[in-house]
Design a protein around this motif. Structure first.
Motif, PDB file in Angstrom:
ATOM      1  N   ASP A  87       2.620   5.544  -5.291  1.00 39.55           N
ATOM      2  CA  ASP A  87       1.469   5.504  -4.391  1.00 39.55           C
ATOM      3  C   ASP A  87       0.867   6.889  -4.159  1.00 39.55           C
ATOM      4  O   ASP A  87      -0.056   7.037  -3.373  1.00 39.55           O
ATOM      5  CB  ASP A  87       1.834   4.861  -3.057  1.00 39.55           C
ATOM      6  CG  ASP A  87       2.841   5.667  -2.242  1.00 39.55           C
ATOM      7  OD1 ASP A  87       3.386   6.664  -2.779  1.00 39.55           O
ATOM      8  OD2 ASP A  87       3.084   5.303  -1.072  1.00 39.55           O
ATOM      9  N   GLY A  88       1.421   7.908  -4.862  1.00 36.67           N
ATOM     10  CA  GLY A  88       0.905   9.263  -4.719  1.00 36.67           C
ATOM     11  C   GLY A  88       1.529  10.047  -3.586  1.00 36.67           C
ATOM     12  O   GLY A  88       1.122  11.184  -3.334  1.00 36.67           O
ATOM     13  N   GLN A 580      -8.334  13.884 -14.920  1.00 35.19           N
ATOM     14  CA  GLN A 580      -8.537  12.749 -14.024  1.00 35.19           C
ATOM     15  C   GLN A 580      -8.095  13.125 -12.615  1.00 35.19           C
ATOM     16  O   GLN A 580      -7.116  13.848 -12.435  1.00 35.19           O
ATOM     17  CB  GLN A 580      -7.711  11.541 -14.479  1.00 35.19           C
ATOM     18  CG  GLN A 580      -7.920  11.126 -15.915  1.00 35.19           C
ATOM     19  CD  GLN A 580      -6.944  10.037 -16.329  1.00 35.19           C
ATOM     20  OE1 GLN A 580      -6.381   9.326 -15.500  1.00 35.19           O
ATOM     21  NE2 GLN A 580      -6.736   9.898 -17.634  1.00 35.19           N
ATOM     22  N   ARG A 581      -8.805  12.636 -11.623  1.00 36.18           N
ATOM     23  CA  ARG A 581      -8.367  12.791 -10.243  1.00 36.18           C
ATOM     24  C   ARG A 581      -7.298  11.743  -9.946  1.00 36.18           C
ATOM     25  O   ARG A 581      -7.466  10.567 -10.285  1.00 36.18           O
ATOM     26  CB  ARG A 581      -9.543  12.624  -9.277  1.00 36.18           C
ATOM     27  CG  ARG A 581     -10.481  13.823  -9.277  1.00 36.18           C
ATOM     28  CD  ARG A 581      -9.922  14.974  -8.444  1.00 36.18           C
ATOM     29  NE  ARG A 581     -10.606  16.242  -8.733  1.00 36.18           N
ATOM     30  CZ  ARG A 581     -10.367  17.378  -8.088  1.00 36.18           C
ATOM     31  NH1 ARG A 581      -9.471  17.420  -7.126  1.00 36.18           N
ATOM     32  NH2 ARG A 581     -11.013  18.477  -8.412  1.00 36.18           N
ATOM     33  N   GLN A 582      -6.176  12.167  -9.345  1.00 35.19           N
ATOM     34  CA  GLN A 582      -5.094  11.239  -9.049  1.00 35.19           C
ATOM     35  C   GLN A 582      -5.432  10.417  -7.807  1.00 35.19           C
ATOM     36  O   GLN A 582      -5.896  10.944  -6.790  1.00 35.19           O
ATOM     37  CB  GLN A 582      -3.783  11.990  -8.815  1.00 35.19           C
ATOM     38  CG  GLN A 582      -2.589  11.072  -8.568  1.00 35.19           C
ATOM     39  CD  GLN A 582      -1.295  11.836  -8.343  1.00 35.19           C
ATOM     40  OE1 GLN A 582      -1.302  13.053  -8.217  1.00 35.19           O
ATOM     41  NE2 GLN A 582      -0.183  11.126  -8.291  1.00 35.19           N
ATOM     42  N   GLU A 583      -5.173   9.137  -7.897  1.00 32.56           N
ATOM     43  CA  GLU A 583      -5.403   8.256  -6.754  1.00 32.56           C
ATOM     44  C   GLU A 583      -4.276   8.434  -5.744  1.00 32.56           C
ATOM     45  O   GLU A 583      -3.100   8.255  -6.064  1.00 32.56           O
ATOM     46  CB  GLU A 583      -5.457   6.796  -7.206  1.00 32.56           C
ATOM     47  CG  GLU A 583      -5.662   5.822  -6.054  1.00 32.56           C
ATOM     48  CD  GLU A 583      -5.637   4.376  -6.510  1.00 32.56           C
ATOM     49  OE1 GLU A 583      -5.647   3.494  -5.634  1.00 32.56           O
ATOM     50  OE2 GLU A 583      -5.604   4.141  -7.739  1.00 32.56           O
ATOM     51  N   ARG A 585      -3.129   6.933  -2.211  1.00 29.89           N
ATOM     52  CA  ARG A 585      -3.383   5.868  -1.237  1.00 29.89           C
ATOM     53  C   ARG A 585      -3.218   6.404   0.179  1.00 29.89           C
ATOM     54  O   ARG A 585      -2.237   7.065   0.490  1.00 29.89           O
ATOM     55  CB  ARG A 585      -2.421   4.699  -1.452  1.00 29.89           C
ATOM     56  CG  ARG A 585      -2.496   4.087  -2.846  1.00 29.89           C
ATOM     57  CD  ARG A 585      -1.484   2.974  -2.979  1.00 29.89           C
ATOM     58  NE  ARG A 585      -1.235   2.647  -4.387  1.00 29.89           N
ATOM     59  CZ  ARG A 585      -0.230   1.889  -4.799  1.00 29.89           C
ATOM     60  NH1 ARG A 585       0.608   1.383  -3.918  1.00 29.89           N
ATOM     61  NH2 ARG A 585      -0.068   1.636  -6.083  1.00 29.89           N
TER      62      ARG A 585
END
Length: 586
Positions: A87-88, A580-583, A585
């Motif tokens: 979930d980051g 890429q930008r990391q998602e 949450r």
């Protein structure tokens, strides 16, 4: 008779080089080195222990906390900061021990997994995740060994080790027996690391065994020269006890591993007490090597020969001993670019009465110990364990954090100037491989006195600075939140392999910003038998943008990526050339 400055310096040097009287642990009664003039710069970081309010309630158990009869009670355990649910946000895994007297049925302590609630708190999900295992746990390493996108865990024990496969649904499966990596019930394993030593894109596994411990055959405190500390009867060892060893398991790609220790040359290495295992490319040939910090014996540099075998070349490369050729009691190790030359250097922690090592990489896998020039020899009175080379203030220069704690709780009653519980240390990086001790200005979490062991580094609250998780003997962990007021910029980089192993363990990344370069490696284990965040953190100072990224992947490929704006989380996927930008949450 009066002595001039040169003569006094020579006397102090000879004193520092002289080993102490016979005892179980290597040390040499080194005097603190002279401190350089302070830079006068304020240190904008305060490390504050928020473990209690965060809900990290587990108490570490490791034998008797009043007196240690056997060495198995003294070494403590590792900790991990891992994002197990993707979930980051970093979650917390804590390895727990036991005690020789045992426990009543159902009351034995277990390892613990805490899920990050994304609000500064954690919730205990151990039982639901299938990780509530009792036993004498030691170290932890992490990596996606089956390349399914979820991070797996390997835990070492006094007894059989355990491989946990992350199912990706919040639970783990014990696959040890099927995988064939349990080891022997008689062994006492310590360090471990995932490593793709043959560059086939699948993570293999290296496991170190500290020593062969048999309680029935181990003498009691005070019964010999290796069972005494400055006149105080203490547990015996490690000297005088049977040496440990190591094993290498090759990943077959079908969920099982093959023991290749013999043909890889791992089993041929002998005569050492291994602790932390670090898998990084130390000689820059594109193949991942192994460095093992060893207690009271020469440390090991296992060079990857690129043909499925390793050669132990620690002495030839300058990594086995200190700068005077003396063996030390090594515990923890961290890799990082100390002087900004693009090469990975090493810092190793050692026992009290000795300096740590600051091994500067001269190129082609040759190192020199620059601990005196680096300014890291000013606190030899502490027993060093977990260690990290991390940029705490985001100024673009690596700082150093060291967790400390003696192994003899009996010292608390002796009043001889040594303490079982010790403060932590923080050194600010000044650039050019030089540091200054700023522990007194680094906050209450540094000043707190504990007998600490493992430490893990990562940004648990995703606010752009590096926090620290610390194991403390006999009590709860410390979660040191980094309250950084510098206003400096940063970027965090997650690497994802395609041809390489998906965790990108063994990759080396370089970022360029504002005319400077920084280099860091993705490692499965470091510090003291602990697991750091697999994301790489770079402080950028006043730079608002990274100009470019360069990655040397474990597959051997070298790839460049375009720049990105600062103050965010990005993902670099092997072969994509895209940032890429990391998602994350919320």
């Amino acid at each position: 008779m009066k002595h001039g400055p040169a003569a006094i310096a020579c006397i102090l040097l000879l004193w520092a080089m002289t080993p102490a009287a016979p005892q179980g642990v290597a040390t040499r009664n080194a005097a603190p080195a002279a401190r350089s003039a302070a830079s006068g710069q304020p240190f904008p970081v305060s490390l504050v222990d928020v473990a209690e309010r965060a809900g990290l309630a587990m108490v570490f158990v490791c034998g008797n906390e009043e007196a240690k009869r056997y060495i198995v009670e003294a070494n403590g355990s590792g900790v991990a900061l891992v994002d197990f649910d993707n979930d980051g946000w970093l979650d917390v895994f804590l390895v727990n021990g036991s005690r020789l007297e045992g426990f009543d049925a159902g009351s034995a302590p277990t390892n613990r997994l805490y899920r990050n609630q994304r609000d500064g708190t954690f919730v205990d999900v151990t039982r639901g995740a299938g990780l509530a295992r009792s036993g004498w746990g030691n170290g932890v390493s992490a990596g996606d060994y089956d390349n399914d996108g979820f991070t797996d865990l390997f835990v070492t024990y006094w007894g059989k080790n355990v491989l946990y496969r992350n199912r990706g649904d919040g639970t783990f499966e014990d696959v040890t027996d099927r995988a064939g990596v349990s080891g022997s019930v008689e062994q006492w394993s310590s360090g471990s690391t995932f490593i793709d030593y043959d560059r086939d894109g699948k993570l293999d596994l290296f496991v170190a065994s500290y020593l062969r411990f048999d309680r029935a055959k181990t003498p009691l405190p005070g019964s010999g020269p290796n069972c005494d500390w400055k006149g105080v009867p203490v547990f015996c060892g490690p000297r005088g006890l049977p040496f440990g060893g190591a094993a290498l398991y090759r990943n077959r790609g079908d969920g099982t591993f093959e023991d290749v220790s013999e043909r890889a040359g791992i089993r041929a290495v002998s005569g050492y007490y291994p602790f932390t295992a670090l898998a990084v490319d130390l000689n820059e040939d594109g193949w991942t090597d192994l460095y093992v910090a060893c207690d009271s014996s020469p440390s090991l540099f296992l060079r990857n020969n690129r043909d499925g075998t390793f050669s132990e070349i620690g002495i030839e490369t300058g990594l086995a001993y200190n700068e005077h050729g003396i063996e030390q009691a090594g515990m923890g190790v961290a890799a990082g670019d100390l002087d900004g030359d693009g090469r990975l250097d090493l810092v190793k922690t050692n026992f009290s009465g000795d300096y740590p090592n600051a091994f500067r990489n001269l190129g082609r896998g040759i190192f020199e110990d620059i601990v005196l020039r680096a300014g890291l020899a000013v606190n030899p009175q502490f027993v060093g364990w977990g260690v990290g080379l991390v940029d705490l203030d985001n100024d673009g220069r690596l700082d150093l954090f060291q967790a400390n704690g003696h192994v003899y709780p009996e010292l608390e009653r002796q009043r001889r100037g040594e303490s079982y519980r010790q403060p932590r240390l923080v050194y600010r990086g000044l650039g050019g491989g030089r540091f200054e001790d700023v522990s007194a200005a680094a906050g209450p979490g540094v000043a707190a006195r504990m007998s600490s062991r493992g430490a893990a580094f990562g940004d648990f609250d995703n606010d752009g600075d590096v926090d620290v998780l610390v194991m403390n003997m006999g009590t709860r962990p410390s979660l040191l939140r980094n309250d950084n007021t510098s206003g400096n910029h940063w970027i965090e980089v997650k690497l994802e392999g395609t041809k390489s192993n998906r965790s990108a363990i063994g990759a080396v990344a370089t970022v360029e910003a504002a005319g400077s370069r920084q280099t860091a490696a993705v490692a499965s284990q470091s510090s003291y038998i602990s697991q750091n965040d697999l994301r790489l953190h770079f402080g950028l100072g006043r730079a608002r943008r990274v100009e470019r990224f360069r990655v040397r992947w474990p597959s051997g490929a070298v790839e460049e990526f375009p720049g990105a704006a600062a103050d965010g989380f990005i993902v670099l996927v092997e072969g994509s050339g895209i940032v890429q930008r990391q998602e994350i949450r919320r």
